[in-house]
Design an enzyme around this catalytic site. Sequence first.
Site, mmCIF file in Angstrom:
data_model
loop_
_atom_site.group_PDB
_atom_site.id
_atom_site.type_symbol
_atom_site.label_atom_id
_atom_site.label_comp_id
_atom_site.label_asym_id
_atom_site.label_seq_id
_atom_site.Cartn_x
_atom_site.Cartn_y
_atom_site.Cartn_z
ATOM 1 N N GLY A 132 0.773 -1.236 0.000
ATOM 2 C CA GLY A 132 0.000 0.000 0.000
ATOM 3 C C GLY A 132 0.803 1.284 0.000
ATOM 4 C CG ASP A 133 3.314 4.526 1.671
ATOM 5 O OD1 ASP A 133 3.411 5.147 0.594
ATOM 6 O OD2 ASP A 133 3.649 5.010 2.762
ATOM 7 C CB ILE A 134 6.030 0.025 -2.565
ATOM 8 C CG1 ILE A 134 5.575 -1.249 -1.864
ATOM 9 C CG2 ILE A 134 7.437 -0.135 -3.126
ATOM 10 C CD1 ILE A 134 5.467 -2.448 -2.767
#
Length: 105
Positions: A95-97
């Site tokens: 979700g937040d790479i």
Amino acid sequence: KAIEYVSLNFIFPHLPIIFFRQLKHPCIVQTFGFCTDLYETSSPIAVIMEYHKGESLQEYYNNNAANLSWRVKLHIIQQICQAINYLHSKQMVHGDINSTHIIVS
């Protein structure tokens, strides 16, 4: 290790931590547990993770861009893809790479 994950904000916030503790992959930083202030319901959860000496991919690239061979770049990309593939095989999405959440050592 090539990737670090962060806790996601779910309706039941302890759920992702339980799942994170089950993750066992050489490219994912190990999560040991979590803690929160029992008397303050609005306080954030602190995630207890394995210490990993290194720098973010962004810092690593900024400090070494001129000297990075294609072989090294491909190795980093391969490790990141292996970690993402492992997460997806466990029905999880990071979700937040981004380059600040990836640790290079």
